[in-house]
Write a protein that holds these residues in place. Structure first.
Motif, PDB file in Angstrom:
ATOM      1  N   ARG A   5     -11.843   3.321  -2.838  1.00 29.79           N
ATOM      2  CA  ARG A   5     -13.183   3.904  -3.013  1.00 29.79           C
ATOM      3  C   ARG A   5     -13.695   3.685  -4.439  1.00 29.79           C
ATOM      4  NH1 ARG A   5     -10.607   7.951  -0.007  1.00 29.79           N
ATOM      5  NH2 ARG A   5     -10.300   9.239  -1.871  1.00 29.79           N
ATOM      6  N   LEU A   6     -12.841   3.977  -5.418  1.00 26.54           N
ATOM      7  CA  LEU A   6     -13.249   3.818  -6.808  1.00 26.54           C
ATOM      8  C   LEU A   6     -13.481   2.356  -7.160  1.00 26.54           C
ATOM      9  CD1 LEU A   6     -10.785   6.337  -8.509  1.00 26.54           C
ATOM     10  CD2 LEU A   6     -13.274   6.573  -8.382  1.00 26.54           C
ATOM     11  N   GLY A   7     -12.589   1.483  -6.698  1.00 24.24           N
ATOM     12  CA  GLY A   7     -12.695   0.058  -7.017  1.00 24.24           C
ATOM     13  C   GLY A   7     -13.939  -0.572  -6.429  1.00 24.24           C
ATOM     14  N   ALA A   8     -14.235  -0.238  -5.167  1.00 25.82           N
ATOM     15  CA  ALA A   8     -15.414  -0.817  -4.524  1.00 25.82           C
ATOM     16  C   ALA A   8     -16.683  -0.386  -5.247  1.00 25.82           C
ATOM     17  CB  ALA A   8     -15.459  -0.407  -3.055  1.00 25.82           C
ATOM     18  N   GLN A   9     -16.749   0.883  -5.645  1.00 26.24           N
ATOM     19  CA  GLN A   9     -17.936   1.357  -6.334  1.00 26.24           C
ATOM     20  C   GLN A   9     -18.082   0.702  -7.710  1.00 26.24           C
ATOM     21  OE1 GLN A   9     -20.556   2.938  -5.542  1.00 26.24           O
ATOM     22  NE2 GLN A   9     -21.397   3.146  -7.623  1.00 26.24           N
ATOM     23  N   ALA A  10     -16.984   0.678  -8.479  1.00 25.89           N
ATOM     24  CA  ALA A  10     -17.057   0.151  -9.846  1.00 25.89           C
ATOM     25  C   ALA A  10     -17.235  -1.359  -9.853  1.00 25.89           C
ATOM     26  CB  ALA A  10     -15.798   0.538 -10.620  1.00 25.89           C
ATOM     27  N   TYR A  11     -16.473  -2.057  -9.038  1.00 20.99           N
ATOM     28  CA  TYR A  11     -16.472  -3.523  -9.092  1.00 20.99           C
ATOM     29  C   TYR A  11     -17.639  -4.125  -8.331  1.00 20.99           C
ATOM     30  CZ  TYR A  11     -14.630  -8.290  -8.929  1.00 20.99           C
ATOM     31  OH  TYR A  11     -14.472  -9.643  -9.056  1.00 20.99           O
ATOM     32  N   ASN A  12     -17.866  -3.658  -7.121  1.00 19.55           N
ATOM     33  CA  ASN A  12     -18.890  -4.279  -6.273  1.00 19.55           C
ATOM     34  C   ASN A  12     -20.305  -3.791  -6.562  1.00 19.55           C
ATOM     35  OD1 ASN A  12     -17.042  -5.833  -4.898  1.00 19.55           O
ATOM     36  ND2 ASN A  12     -16.974  -4.537  -3.077  1.00 19.55           N
ATOM     37  N   HIS A  13     -20.447  -2.503  -6.874  1.00 17.03           N
ATOM     38  CA  HIS A  13     -21.780  -1.913  -6.795  1.00 17.03           C
ATOM     39  C   HIS A  13     -22.353  -1.369  -8.101  1.00 17.03           C
ATOM     40  CE1 HIS A  13     -22.142  -2.343  -2.486  1.00 17.03           C
ATOM     41  NE2 HIS A  13     -20.922  -1.881  -2.339  1.00 17.03           N
ATOM     42  N   ALA A  14     -21.534  -1.042  -9.089  1.00 18.02           N
ATOM     43  CA  ALA A  14     -22.053  -0.338 -10.268  1.00 18.02           C
ATOM     44  C   ALA A  14     -23.152  -1.131 -10.970  1.00 18.02           C
ATOM     45  CB  ALA A  14     -20.920  -0.016 -11.236  1.00 18.02           C
ATOM     46  N   PHE A  15     -22.954  -2.435 -11.133  1.00 17.17           N
ATOM     47  CA  PHE A  15     -23.941  -3.239 -11.858  1.00 17.17           C
ATOM     48  C   PHE A  15     -25.247  -3.319 -11.075  1.00 17.17           C
ATOM     49  CE2 PHE A  15     -25.740  -6.342 -14.567  1.00 17.17           C
ATOM     50  CZ  PHE A  15     -24.928  -6.479 -15.689  1.00 17.17           C
ATOM     51  N   HIS A  16     -25.145  -3.605  -9.789  1.00 12.11           N
ATOM     52  CA  HIS A  16     -26.370  -3.690  -8.995  1.00 12.11           C
ATOM     53  C   HIS A  16     -27.081  -2.341  -8.930  1.00 12.11           C
ATOM     54  CE1 HIS A  16     -25.534  -7.696  -6.881  1.00 12.11           C
ATOM     55  NE2 HIS A  16     -26.693  -7.786  -7.475  1.00 12.11           N
ATOM     56  N   GLU A  17     -26.329  -1.261  -8.830  1.00 12.70           N
ATOM     57  CA  GLU A  17     -26.974   0.052  -8.775  1.00 12.70           C
ATOM     58  C   GLU A  17     -27.710   0.348 -10.079  1.00 12.70           C
ATOM     59  OE1 GLU A  17     -24.250   3.054  -7.495  1.00 12.70           O
ATOM     60  OE2 GLU A  17     -24.291   2.355  -5.414  1.00 12.70           O
ATOM     61  N   ALA A  18     -27.160  -0.129 -11.202  1.00 13.98           N
ATOM     62  CA  ALA A  18     -27.854   0.058 -12.474  1.00 13.98           C
ATOM     63  C   ALA A  18     -29.184  -0.682 -12.493  1.00 13.98           C
ATOM     64  CB  ALA A  18     -26.967  -0.415 -13.628  1.00 13.98           C
ATOM     65  N   LEU A  19     -29.217  -1.876 -11.903  1.00 17.33           N
ATOM     66  CA  LEU A  19     -30.449  -2.667 -11.907  1.00 17.33           C
ATOM     67  C   LEU A  19     -31.478  -2.144 -10.909  1.00 17.33           C
ATOM     68  CD1 LEU A  19     -29.072  -6.309 -12.210  1.00 17.33           C
ATOM     69  CD2 LEU A  19     -29.490  -4.609 -13.992  1.00 17.33           C
ATOM     70  N   VAL A  20     -31.044  -1.365  -9.948  1.00 14.42           N
ATOM     71  CA  VAL A  20     -31.971  -0.786  -8.972  1.00 14.42           C
ATOM     72  C   VAL A  20     -32.442   0.596  -9.420  1.00 14.42           C
ATOM     73  CG1 VAL A  20     -32.172   0.080  -6.600  1.00 14.42           C
ATOM     74  CG2 VAL A  20     -31.064  -2.117  -7.039  1.00 14.42           C
ATOM     75  N   SER A  21     -31.495   1.414  -9.903  1.00 16.01           N
ATOM     76  CA  SER A  21     -31.814   2.817 -10.204  1.00 16.01           C
ATOM     77  C   SER A  21     -32.044   3.104 -11.683  1.00 16.01           C
ATOM     78  CB  SER A  21     -30.682   3.711  -9.708  1.00 16.01           C
ATOM     79  OG  SER A  21     -29.512   3.535 -10.521  1.00 16.01           O
ATOM     80  N   GLY A  22     -31.565   2.212 -12.568  1.00 18.67           N
ATOM     81  CA  GLY A  22     -31.615   2.491 -13.998  1.00 18.67           C
ATOM     82  C   GLY A  22     -30.486   3.373 -14.481  1.00 18.67           C
ATOM     83  N   ARG A  23     -29.508   3.663 -13.616  1.00 15.90           N
ATOM     84  CA  ARG A  23     -28.380   4.518 -13.975  1.00 15.90           C
ATOM     85  C   ARG A  23     -27.075   3.739 -13.828  1.00 15.90           C
ATOM     86  NH1 ARG A  23     -31.572   7.699 -10.692  1.00 15.90           N
ATOM     87  NH2 ARG A  23     -30.174   7.357  -8.930  1.00 15.90           N
ATOM     88  N   LEU A  24     -26.344   3.595 -14.923  1.00 17.30           N
ATOM     89  CA  LEU A  24     -25.051   2.919 -14.910  1.00 17.30           C
ATOM     90  C   LEU A  24     -23.965   3.978 -14.855  1.00 17.30           C
ATOM     91  CD1 LEU A  24     -23.311   0.337 -15.180  1.00 17.30           C
ATOM     92  CD2 LEU A  24     -23.522   0.586 -17.673  1.00 17.30           C
ATOM     93  N   ARG A  25     -23.173   3.938 -13.778  1.00 16.66           N
ATOM     94  CA  ARG A  25     -22.126   4.927 -13.573  1.00 16.66           C
ATOM     95  C   ARG A  25     -20.836   4.221 -13.173  1.00 16.66           C
ATOM     96  NH1 ARG A  25     -25.877   7.226 -15.489  1.00 16.66           N
ATOM     97  NH2 ARG A  25     -26.931   9.126 -14.746  1.00 16.66           N
ATOM     98  N   VAL A  26     -19.809   4.341 -13.990  1.00 19.06           N
ATOM     99  CA  VAL A  26     -18.502   3.774 -13.682  1.00 19.06           C
ATOM    100  C   VAL A  26     -17.444   4.819 -14.006  1.00 19.06           C
ATOM    101  CG1 VAL A  26     -16.793   1.980 -14.216  1.00 19.06           C
ATOM    102  CG2 VAL A  26     -19.224   1.405 -14.155  1.00 19.06           C
ATOM    103  N   ASN A  27     -16.504   5.013 -13.088  1.00 17.11           N
ATOM    104  CA  ASN A  27     -15.403   5.941 -13.325  1.00 17.11           C
ATOM    105  C   ASN A  27     -14.116   5.335 -12.791  1.00 17.11           C
ATOM    106  OD1 ASN A  27     -13.862   8.225 -13.904  1.00 17.11           O
ATOM    107  ND2 ASN A  27     -14.313   9.167 -11.908  1.00 17.11           N
ATOM    108  N   MET A  28     -13.307   4.807 -13.680  1.00 14.12           N
ATOM    109  CA  MET A  28     -12.002   4.257 -13.317  1.00 14.12           C
ATOM    110  C   MET A  28     -10.949   4.941 -14.187  1.00 14.12           C
ATOM    111  SD  MET A  28     -12.341   2.172 -10.807  1.00 14.12           S
ATOM    112  CE  MET A  28     -10.757   1.327 -10.791  1.00 14.12           C
ATOM    113  N   PRO A  29     -10.364   6.056 -13.715  1.00 13.96           N
ATOM    114  CA  PRO A  29      -9.393   6.805 -14.519  1.00 13.96           C
ATOM    115  C   PRO A  29      -8.281   5.908 -15.048  1.00 13.96           C
ATOM    116  CG  PRO A  29      -9.952   8.025 -12.535  1.00 13.96           C
ATOM    117  CD  PRO A  29     -10.579   6.668 -12.396  1.00 13.96           C
ATOM    118  N   GLY A  30      -7.992   6.073 -16.334  1.00  7.79           N
ATOM    119  CA  GLY A  30      -6.953   5.276 -16.963  1.00  7.79           C
ATOM    120  C   GLY A  30      -7.427   3.920 -17.436  1.00  7.79           C
TER     121      GLY A  30
END
Length: 451
Positions: A236-261
């Motif tokens: 779940r974390l990997g798919a969000q951070a790797y696949n989607h975080a960058f595109h979501e930033a370009l759509v929403s203006g919000r960059l959100r990444v959380n990969m503990p460690g």
């Protein structure tokens, strides 16, 4: 699926993809320095002349047309254009402009990438991505490139696979700049988002409207141990951070990444909101994630789960993941372009089946409402494959790396059949029958003198 479901619409685009460093040859940049430092898997490997596309571009455009392509993805080489910081080489810009005009005249829509992994030699020393001045450097580069694109109706990609660059160059230290630092990774990620915004502003100032996006490498993810909750959480974390975080930033203006460690960031970039006109996705395989009880707490591997075998580079054959990821992209409400998809197939015999399986998934995703506009096969030609050097062969055309002769693989005929008839037939229905009367044979390109 019915025969009707196996038909591509008339406005769907079939094309091919390349990148400057991998094919052009004769380049001096951060990757050339990396090679000389012996940091590839084979420390003696060099890209050198590539496959001499810089001189053979007209022939290669012809090869693309021969397989039915109507779009050609290429990249501009920042190190050619700005070999010293602040000094733009006008002759190089004119040369790229001429190549794009020739491309357009051959019936190929330009798909132009501004940044495909490589940097001028000065970049990491003077304006590295983890510092804010990297955004200014990229802005100036985009400003120089903008006139090259005038009047071409080009699809423009600001950044190719930014998460791969960050993972390999800033977290694992396996590619330039060779850093392994989670905090710097997150800073570089933010600055790359801001660099895309800056490039958009510069391109729009010259071109007016521009179709702009990024190409994001996207993986299907699976838990290495289906029963392990930590492995499932990593998916779940990997798919969000790797696949989607960058595109979501370009759509929403919000960059959100959380990969503990590893690293995390929460930052708003208002200028990024609505800053892409399409979703560019590159898909090759599935990764199995396993939690390990020490930093970086994550391990990934490619496994042959279904007995299909691995590709020659060692990646799982998993076309189902292509359809899965395409459906995930519906959330953005934007057109989708498949800007890379391909297989390392050194015999040349498995590629038609690979293309067929992935195009079948693409059509199924379209039937489910995903607005996929085009499919660009990676790659037109065998080429230099980054850390792997000259071993992998992704090309529709096999290249003899000694003579640079291009020879069609069986996938050329199959790709042409699908692209020109708009019908997705199984490979055996195409390759085991005689060519249609009057069909032009696939040409064999011969080495030519440098121009």
């Amino acid at each position: 699926m019915s025969a009707h479901d196996m038909t591509f619409p008339s406005d769907f685009t079939f094309g091919v993809a390349t990148s400057a460093y991998q094919v052009e040859g004769g380049l001096e940049n951060d990757w050339a320095e990396w090679e000389r430092a012996g940091k590839l898997k084979d420390p003696h490997m060099r890209c050198g002349r590539g496959v001499d596309h810089w001189n053979r571009y007209e022939e290669d455009y012809g090869l693309a047309r021969d397989v039915g392509a109507t779009a050609f993805r290429m990249s501009l080489e920042w190190a050619r254009i700005e070999p010293e910081r602040g000094r733009v080489d006008g002759a190089v810009l004119e040369a790229y402009r001429e190549r794009l005009l020739r491309m357009k005249a051959r019936g190929l829509r330009p798909v132009v990438t501004l940044h495909h992994f490589t940097h001028p030699s000065w970049f990491h020393r003077e304006t590295p991505w983890h510092l804010p001045r990297s955004v200014d450097a990229f802005r100036a580069y985009a400003r120089a490139c903008a006139p090259v694109l005038e009047g071409l109706d080009a699809l423009v990609i600001s950044l190719n696979e930014p998460m791969v660059l960050l993972l390999g160059g800033y977290l694992q230290g396996l590619m330039p700049p060779g850093i392994a630092d989670g905090a710097k990774t997150m800073a570089a990620l933010e600055n790359m988002v801001r660099a895309h915004v800056a490039a958009r502003e510069e391109l729009q100032a010259v071109l007016g409207r521009v179709e702009l996006g990024i190409s994001q490498n996207m993986l299907a993810f699976a838990p290495d141990r289906w029963w392990n909750p930590m492995d499932r959480a990593l998916v779940r974390l990997g798919a969000q951070a790797y696949n989607h975080a960058f595109h979501e930033a370009l759509v929403s203006g919000r960059l959100r990444v959380n990969m503990p460690g590893i690293g995390s960031t929460r930052v708003d970039v208002p200028g990024a909101r609505g800053s892409c006109d399409f979703i560019g996705m590159n898909y090759y395989t599935r990764a199995h994630l396993r939690f390990i009880p020490k930093p970086p707490f994550i391990d990934f591997k490619f496994r042959d789960v279904n007995g299909r075998g691995l590709t020659d580079i060692g990646w799982e054959l998993w076309p189902e993941g292509f359809g899965q990821v395409l459906r995930e992209l519906k959330r953005y409400g934007l057109p989708v372009w498949v800007t890379e998809n391909g297989i390392d197939d050194r015999s040349g015999l498995r590629r038609p089946d690979y293309i067929h399986a992935h195009l079948k998934e693409l059509l199924a995703a379209r039937a489910d409402g995903v607005d996929v506009r085009g499919y660009l096969y990676w790659s037109l030609l065998d080429n230099f494959e980054w850390l792997e050097g000259w071993g992998p062969r992704f090309g529709l055309y096999h290249v003899d790396f000694n003579t640079l002769e291009r020879r069609p693989t069986p996938a050329c005929r199959y790709f042409r059949e699908v692209a020109t008839t708009r019908q997705l037939l199984p490979p055996e229905a195409v390759l085991h029958r005689a060519p249609a009367p009057g069909a032009e044979p696939l040409r064999l390109a011969q080495p030519s003198a440098a121009r």
